[in-house]
Design an enzyme around this catalytic site. Structure first.
Site, PDB file in Angstrom:
ATOM      1  N   SER A  34       0.711  -1.194   0.035  1.00 28.42           N
ATOM      2  CA  SER A  34       0.023  -0.001  -0.154  1.00 28.42           C
ATOM      3  C   SER A  34       0.967   1.195   0.070  1.00 28.42           C
ATOM      4  CB  SER A  34      -0.897  -0.187   1.032  1.00 28.42           C
ATOM      5  OG  SER A  34      -1.470   1.300   1.291  1.00 28.42           O
TER       6      SER A  34
ATOM      7  N   TYR B 102      -1.804  -0.413  10.179  1.00 23.37           N
ATOM      8  CA  TYR B 102      -1.672  -0.717   8.662  1.00 23.37           C
ATOM      9  C   TYR B 102      -0.751  -0.463   7.912  1.00 23.37           C
ATOM     10  CZ  TYR B 102      -3.750  -1.304   4.187  1.00 23.37           C
ATOM     11  OH  TYR B 102      -4.031  -1.528   2.690  1.00 23.37           O
TER      12      TYR B 102
HETATM   13  P1  NDP Z   1     -11.167  -6.759  -0.247  1.00 25.57           P
HETATM   14  O1  NDP Z   1     -11.545  -6.572   1.238  1.00 25.57           O
HETATM   15  O2  NDP Z   1     -12.033  -6.166  -1.063  1.00 25.57           O
HETATM   16  O3  NDP Z   1     -10.876  -8.115  -0.732  1.00 25.57           O
HETATM   17  C1  NDP Z   1      -9.938  -8.965   0.089  1.00 25.57           C
HETATM   18  C2  NDP Z   1      -9.599 -10.288  -0.549  1.00 25.57           C
HETATM   19  O4  NDP Z   1      -8.546 -10.941   0.397  1.00 25.57           O
HETATM   20  C3  NDP Z   1     -10.705 -11.082  -0.604  1.00 25.57           C
HETATM   21  O5  NDP Z   1     -10.595 -11.866  -1.783  1.00 25.57           O
HETATM   22  C4  NDP Z   1     -10.727 -11.874   0.509  1.00 25.57           C
HETATM   23  O6  NDP Z   1     -11.217 -13.090   0.707  1.00 25.57           O
HETATM   24  C5  NDP Z   1      -9.340 -11.933   0.853  1.00 25.57           C
HETATM   25  N1  NDP Z   1      -8.763 -12.196   2.118  1.00 25.57           N
HETATM   26  C6  NDP Z   1      -8.888 -11.508   3.127  1.00 25.57           C
HETATM   27  N2  NDP Z   1      -8.546 -12.036   4.124  1.00 25.57           N
HETATM   28  C7  NDP Z   1      -8.122 -13.081   4.086  1.00 25.57           C
HETATM   29  C8  NDP Z   1      -7.727 -14.486   4.913  1.00 25.57           C
HETATM   30  N3  NDP Z   1      -7.666 -14.407   6.254  1.00 25.57           N
HETATM   31  N4  NDP Z   1      -7.632 -15.584   4.041  1.00 25.57           N
HETATM   32  C9  NDP Z   1      -7.627 -15.630   2.655  1.00 25.57           C
HETATM   33  N5  NDP Z   1      -8.138 -14.715   1.957  1.00 25.57           N
HETATM   34  C10 NDP Z   1      -8.539 -13.422   2.582  1.00 25.57           C
HETATM   35  O7  NDP Z   1      -9.762  -6.017  -0.455  1.00 25.57           O
HETATM   36  P2  NDP Z   1      -8.899  -5.175  -1.542  1.00 25.57           P
HETATM   37  O8  NDP Z   1      -9.149  -5.977  -2.869  1.00 25.57           O
HETATM   38  O9  NDP Z   1      -9.299  -3.580  -1.471  1.00 25.57           O
HETATM   39  O10 NDP Z   1      -7.373  -5.274  -1.044  1.00 25.57           O
HETATM   40  C11 NDP Z   1      -6.454  -6.144  -1.653  1.00 25.57           C
HETATM   41  C12 NDP Z   1      -5.133  -5.815  -1.040  1.00 25.57           C
HETATM   42  O11 NDP Z   1      -4.688  -4.511  -1.533  1.00 25.57           O
HETATM   43  C13 NDP Z   1      -5.013  -5.861   0.477  1.00 25.57           C
HETATM   44  O12 NDP Z   1      -3.789  -6.268   0.815  1.00 25.57           O
HETATM   45  C14 NDP Z   1      -5.050  -4.514   0.822  1.00 25.57           C
HETATM   46  O13 NDP Z   1      -4.541  -3.959   1.881  1.00 25.57           O
HETATM   47  C15 NDP Z   1      -4.587  -3.778  -0.346  1.00 25.57           C
HETATM   48  N6  NDP Z   1      -4.695  -2.422  -0.695  1.00 25.57           N
HETATM   49  C16 NDP Z   1      -6.021  -2.122  -0.971  1.00 25.57           C
HETATM   50  C17 NDP Z   1      -6.443  -0.551  -1.370  1.00 25.57           C
HETATM   51  C18 NDP Z   1      -7.734  -0.164  -1.812  1.00 25.57           C
HETATM   52  O14 NDP Z   1      -8.044   1.086  -1.455  1.00 25.57           O
HETATM   53  N7  NDP Z   1      -8.745  -1.107  -1.643  1.00 25.57           N
HETATM   54  C19 NDP Z   1      -5.349   0.244  -1.377  1.00 25.57           C
HETATM   55  C20 NDP Z   1      -4.062  -0.165  -1.073  1.00 25.57           C
HETATM   56  C21 NDP Z   1      -3.637  -1.370  -0.711  1.00 25.57           C
HETATM   57  P3  NDP Z   1     -12.905 -13.436   1.016  1.00 25.57           P
HETATM   58  O15 NDP Z   1     -13.745 -12.914  -0.142  1.00 25.57           O
HETATM   59  O16 NDP Z   1     -12.977 -14.923   1.590  1.00 25.57           O
HETATM   60  O17 NDP Z   1     -13.137 -12.451   2.324  1.00 25.57           O
END
Ligand code: NDP
Length: 237
Positions: A132, A146
C-alpha cells in the site's frame, strides 16, 4: 498485452476486489490460475466458473493453511499475495486481537507463502505482493498498524530479491493508493478526504492494479526486483 500461456499462477486472496481482477487478468492472458479465499464461498465459486480457475479455501491468518495450500500447487511460475485486511482507528481504543489478526494476514502470511513457494518455484518465477502507499505515507491519524504491515513488505521483498535472484526469480511489491473495492468503496464516507491528497482525484479500478501485476510477471520485467511500485494517483507525491 501479456501472454501467460502455460504459466501456473497462484493468487492468495483472489475472490474479490484487486485479487479478483488479478485472477481475471491472468486467466484471460492464458495462465492456469488458482486462488485462495477465506469466507466468500459463493463469490469464489462464481469467479472460478467465470474464469476457469480453481477456488481454494485457505485462511491466510493460519500459517499451516498458507503453507499447505502453496505446497499443493507444485511448481509455480507466478504468485501474487494479495489477501489483506484493513484495521484503522485510534490505537488506544482498537481491539488488540484485531491488530494481531491483521499482522498475521498482512505480514506473516506473505512471508510464509513466499518461502514455501520458493521451495519449488520454477526458475525466472515472479513473486508479487500487494502492499500500500500507506507504507510510505499516512496523511491522517489511525493508520499506524496498517502502515506498519505494509512497510514490513518492503523489507521482505528486498531481502527475498537477494535470496532468490540467482534463480532469476523477481520479488516486488505493488503499492496502490485508493482502489474501488469492498475494502475502500469509491463512494465511501472517506472519499473526499482521500481524494484531497491525490493529483488524479479518483479511486483506481482494480483492473488498473492487475495491469501492473501483469507487467511485473512478464518477461519484459526480468530485471525489475526488490522494488516498490506505487500506483496511487499521486496520493503519496
Ligand atoms: P477486499 O476486502 O475487497 O478483498 C480482500 C480479498 O482478500 C478477498 O478476496 C478476501 O477473501 C481475501 N482475504 C481477506 N482475508 C483473508 C484471509 N484471512 N484468508 C484468505 N483470504 C483473505 O480488499 P481489496 O481488494 O481492497 O485489497 C486487496 C489488497 O490490496 C489488500 O492487501 C489491501 O491491503 C491492499 N490495498 C487496498 C487498497 C484499496 O484502496 N482497496 C489500497 C492499498 C492497498 P474473502 O472474499 O473470502 O473474504
Amino acid at each position: 498485452m501479456t501472454d501467460f500461456t502455460e504459466k501456473n499462477v497462484l493468487v492468495m486472496g483472489g475472490s474479490r476486489g484487486i485479487g479478483a481482477a488479478v485472477v481475471r487478468r491472468f486467466a484471460s492472458d492464458g495462465a492456469t490460475v488458482a486462488f485462495t479465499y477465506s469466507s466468500s464461498d459463493e463469490i469464489a465459486e462464481a469467479l472460478a466458473a467465470e474464469t476457469g480457475s480453481a477456488a481454494l479455501k485457505a485462511d491466510s491468518a493460519e500459517r499451516a493453511e498458507v503453507v499447505e495450500v502453496v505446497a499443493q500447487q507444485g511448481q509455480l511460475d507466478v504468485i501474487i499475495v494479495n489477501a489483506g485486511v484493513l484495521v484503522m482507528g485510534d490505537p488506544l481504543e482498537t481491539d488488540a486481537d484485531a491488530i494481531d489478526h491483521m499482522i498475521n494476514v498482512n505480514v506473516r502470511a506473505p512471508y510464509h507463502a513466499l518461502v514455501e513457494t520458493a521451495r519449488r518455484m520454477n526458475d525466472n518465477g515472479r513473486m508479487i505482493v500487494i502492499g500500500s502507499v500507506n507504507a510510505d505515507s499516512i496523511p491522517f491519524p489511525g493508520g499506524a498498524a496498517y502502515g506498519m504491515t505494509k512497510s514490513a513488505l518492503q523489507g521482505m521483498v528486498k531481502g527475498f530479491a537477494r535470496d532468490f535472484g540467482d534463480r532469476g526469480i523477481t520479488v516486488n511489491v505493488i503499492q496502490p493508493g485508493p482502489v474501488d473495492t469492498d475494502m475502500n468503496p469509491a463512494d465511501g464516507p472517506m472519499k473526499d478526504m482521500m481524494h484531497s491528497f491525490m493529483a488524479i482525484k479518483r479511486h483506481a479500478r482494480a483492473d488498473e492494479i492487475a495491469g501492473m501485476a501483469a507487467y511485473l510477471a512478464s518477461e519484459e520485467a526480468a530485471v525489475v526486483t526488490g522494488a516498490f511500485h506505487t500506483i496511487d494517483g499521486g496520493f503519496g507525491a
